[in-house]
Motif scaffolding. Structure first.
Motif, PDB file in Angstrom:
ATOM      1  N   ILE B  40       0.862  -1.180   0.000  1.00  0.00           N
ATOM      2  CA  ILE B  40       0.000   0.000   0.000  1.00  0.00           C
ATOM      3  C   ILE B  40       0.897   1.228   0.000  1.00  0.00           C
ATOM      4  N   CYS B  50      -5.612  -5.915   2.315  1.00  0.00           N
ATOM      5  CA  CYS B  50      -6.359  -5.309   1.213  1.00  0.00           C
ATOM      6  C   CYS B  50      -7.405  -6.295   0.727  1.00  0.00           C
ATOM      7  N   THR B 301      -5.383   5.634  -2.244  1.00  0.00           N
ATOM      8  CA  THR B 301      -6.150   5.700  -1.001  1.00  0.00           C
ATOM      9  C   THR B 301      -6.869   7.036  -0.926  1.00  0.00           C
TER      10      THR B 301
END
Lengths: 304, 438
Positions: B40, B50, B301
């Motif tokens: 990430i 995830c 994100t």
């Protein structure tokens, strides 16, 4: 078919089976489990199968595209790997070298004024001090097992040399300039850890060492150019500095004079008033003649 | 979530843990193909859990909560709940839950809502683009947020290098006939996008050391957050997309894209024409505070405002750090008026107490000191180290305090039991003696 042919085949199969078992055992040992794909309902399994088949189609299409365009670039930007750096990721505007260059530039107006009033000695001192400082810096860095070029390249040693040189009397014997500079770089700067770790200003510490150890030489100043009846040429100055031999017909008394502050102290002791003292040719418009502009030059540069 | 589950767009796939947390929604419909640790975009470089969804291409919405057309008839608490369930966090980059920020508490009077349209960092233009394209949405969000926190006025701050955004927001305010909101053009100067810095630029007021803006009556929200709030309240839509800037000389066609949360970064870069030949670094965020990504196969994100791919001349390596020469440029550059040079010496010496005396925790890690340092010392990294070290020490101290309190309580309890037993024995003895005597 001979019997001998079947055996190696069997053996190969057995070997492959053994390898698979070994790998499975190894994976179990490492704690790797083949995904959470157990206990799926029929519909879930169906969905996954669907996706898988679609993935296969997409992959096949992509392969076709790639073949068609023959672009190795496209491959390159799928899953690129990059190096890791810390922020900020900017082109840094400042460097130590740049800083030192600016200070040296700021020193120049004052140094030029000193050259104007006191002659070639200032320049010769600068050259001697610079050569000494740079070689001492490089030598010590080498002894410390560090890269000498980066330390010399940051110009901090050169700056120290120039600062000390403008503080020294113009006709100071060369070996005193060398001692002062070497002390400044080796002892005051490098022995404490080099750039940034020196508790004292190296140039001024070097000056103090010379002043304490050689007070006579350190207080023998030339008079400024307008009061100097015997201005020296470059060759004459160099001869005095390097050999100590004065030009014929001249004595030290004829060449040097008391500094303005020293003269003021003596005169005050003799009960001469301040305004009377200031009438002496030693004093200029607002300070010691010759000094006023050297100091003003330095201050102006330092402030701007 | 299990592998094989079919999810619809907008469905909650990750529940919040605790008060300062936000749920995660499926950005599109599809099938969950894995629930695993995956790289990430995080400064630590560590992977995290995830959920990988293979989209079915239908982009089918789940059943959304009812639309609220007249939000002013609703309780603020209900609207906050709605914002929380929509998974809205600060889109400026810090990703702090908006519902928490919109709840200053009953004793705190908020007089001004600040809508932050000052871009976080150089290069980034996603807020600019959002304001130009969705000015009304942003203003609606601001209106709702103002209602929730009970603020009197609203300042919409935009840097003066974004004339189109200023015009668009100004036009939206005029069209809506709103008197309590004002679009303010502020000088373009990093880091005025930080909320404390922005409030100071706007009003001259300073948030006290160690405090938050609500202490002096301000609450600050990013323009993207405001737009997301409008979506959540009026349409019932959760936060599943954001504007992302793709820029730098390492990207062929720099652009701003509206991106579904979770989209792999490499696909965005492909969308922007791929990398150029000179690409050297890939940075998530801006050049001042962003961190480098080692791989571009990471999901976008909610906090990801920019993907910056720099070429070699754009962000050259700073080289080896030299010793501090005490030039004082860092102190001149610090927007919080700290003394980075002192904090650096004490961080190096691990003298954490001393760093805190120099207000280490007021450092916003903007990177200005590192940027101007002629010795190229990574000052911010030293400060981050000192901060995390201080936190660790604090945790340790707390744990040992708790252990001590427990052991003291245990000793006290044991002594009490002993005393009680003794008392009981004495009582029995006395009773026995009495019986005997009787």
């Amino acid at each position: 078919m001979k019997e001998g042919d079947a055996d190696p085949k069997k053996a190969a199969i057995e070997a492959a089976k053994a390898r698979a078992a070994k790998k499975k055992a190894q994976m179990a040992q490492e704690g790797v489990e083949p995904g959470n794909t157990e206990n799926l309902t029929d519909t879930q399994q169906k969905a996954i199968d669907e996706v898988d088949s679609r993935r296969g189609e997409v992959a096949a299409e992509m392969r076709k595209d790639e073949e068609a365009t023959d672009s190795s670039e496209q491959k390159a930007y799928n899953r690129m790997q990059f190096p890791s750096f810390t922020s900020p990721h900017t082109d840094r505007p400042n460097s130590v070298r740049k800083n030192m260059l600016w200070v040296i530039a700021a020193l120049m107006p004052g140094a030029a004024a000193m050259f104007w009033y006191f002659g070639w000695g200032i320049i010769i001192n600068m050259v001697i001090a610079s050569a000494t400082a740079v070689s001492c810096e490089a030598l010590v860095m080498k002894m410390r097992g560090r890269q000498a070029s980066s330390a010399v390249g940051d110009l901090s040693a050169l700056l120290t040399a120039l600062l000390l040189a403008v503080a020294l009397p113009p006709l100071l014997p060369w070996w005193l300039t060398v001692i002062g500079t070497a002390f400044a770089i080796v002892v005051v700067k490098q022995l404490y850890g080099g750039l940034g770790y020196n508790p004292f200003n190296p140039a001024m510490a070097g000056y103090v060492l010379l002043l304490i150890s050689y007070p006579v030489q350190m207080t023998s100043w030339l008079p400024p150019v307008m009061l100097n009846e015997n201005p020296l040429t470059l060759i004459q100055t160099a001869t005095v500095i390097f050999t100590g031999a004065l030009p014929i017909d001249l004595t030290w008394d004829a060449l040097t004079m008391a500094s303005p502050l020293d003269s003021m102290r003596t005169q005050l002791d003799l009960n001469v008033t301040l305004s009377e003292i200031k009438q002496s040719p030693l004093w200029g418009d607002f300070g010691g003649r010759g000094w006023e502009w050297s100091v003003t030059g330095s201050c102006w540069a330092a402030c701007s | 979530m299990k592998v094989g589950d079919h999810v619809l767009k907008g469905e909650i796939i990750g529940k919040p843990q605790g008060y300062i947390s936000a749920p995660v929604h499926a950005p599109t419909s599809g099938v969950v193909t894995a629930v695993e640790t995956h790289p990430i975009p995080h400064p630590s470089g560590l992977p995290a859990h995830c959920i990988i969804i293979d989209s079915d291409g239908e982009d089918r919405w789940c059943e959304l909560p009812e639309k609220i057309s007249d939000y002013s008839a609703q309780e603020p608490a209900l609207l906050r709940e709605r914002i929380r369930n929509a998974g809205i966090v600060g889109l400026g980059g810090a990703a702090f839950p908006t519902s928490v920020k919109a709840n200053p508490g009953p004793d705190t009077k908020i007089h001004t809502l600040v809508i932050n349209g000052a871009e976080c960092e150089p290069y980034i233009t996603c807020d600019d683009m959002l304001m130009r394209q969705q000015a009304e949405q942003v203003l609606t969000g601001a209106t709702i947020l103002r209602y929730i926190i009970g603020a009197d006025s609203c300042l919409i701050a935009i840097e003066d290098n974004k004339p189109e955004a200023i015009a668009a927001m100004g036009a939206a305010v005029t069209a809506a006939g709103i008197a309590w909101a004002e679009v303010v053009s502020i000088p373009t100067r990093y880091p005025s996008g930080g909320e404390k810095q922005l409030i100071k630029v706007l009003t001259g007021e300073e948030v006290p050391s160690g405090g938050i803006p609500s202490q002096i009556g301000f609450v600050c929200h990013n323009v993207g957050t405001a737009a997301a709030v409008a979506d959540a309240v009026l349409e019932g839509k959760p936060l599943i997309s954001r504007y992302v800037t793709l820029t730098g000389s390492g990207i062929s066609n720099p652009c701003n894209l509206e991106v579904l949360i979770g989209t792999p970064a490499n696909e965005l870069i492909e969308q922007a024409g791929g990398y150029t030949d000179t690409v050297e670094k890939l940075i998530l965020g801006g050049p001042m505070m962003g961190f480098t990504l080692e791989s571009d196969v990471v999901p976008i994100t909610k906090a990801a405002n920019c993907l910056l791919a720099t070429g070699s001349t754009e962000s050259p390596s700073s080289g080896v750090a030299l010793a501090c020469i005490r030039c004082g440029r860092c102190a001149e550059a610090c927007p919080v008026s700290l003394l980075p040079q002192q904090m650096y010496w004490y961080s190096r010496a691990k003298d954490l107490k001393k760093t805190q005396e120099y207000n280490l925790f007021d450092c916003i890690e903007c990177g200005c000191c590192s940027h101007v340092c002629p010795s190229r010392i990574p000052l911010v990294q030293y400060f981050r180290f000192a901060k995390t070290e201080s936190w660790a020490k604090e945790r340790e101290a707390k744990a040992s305090d708790r252990a001590r309190a427990r052991s003291e309580a245990r000793t006290a309890r044991q002594e009490r039991i002993k005393a009680e037993r003794k008392a009981l024995q004495a009582k029995k003895k006395a009773a026995l003696a009495k019986k005997k005597a009787a």
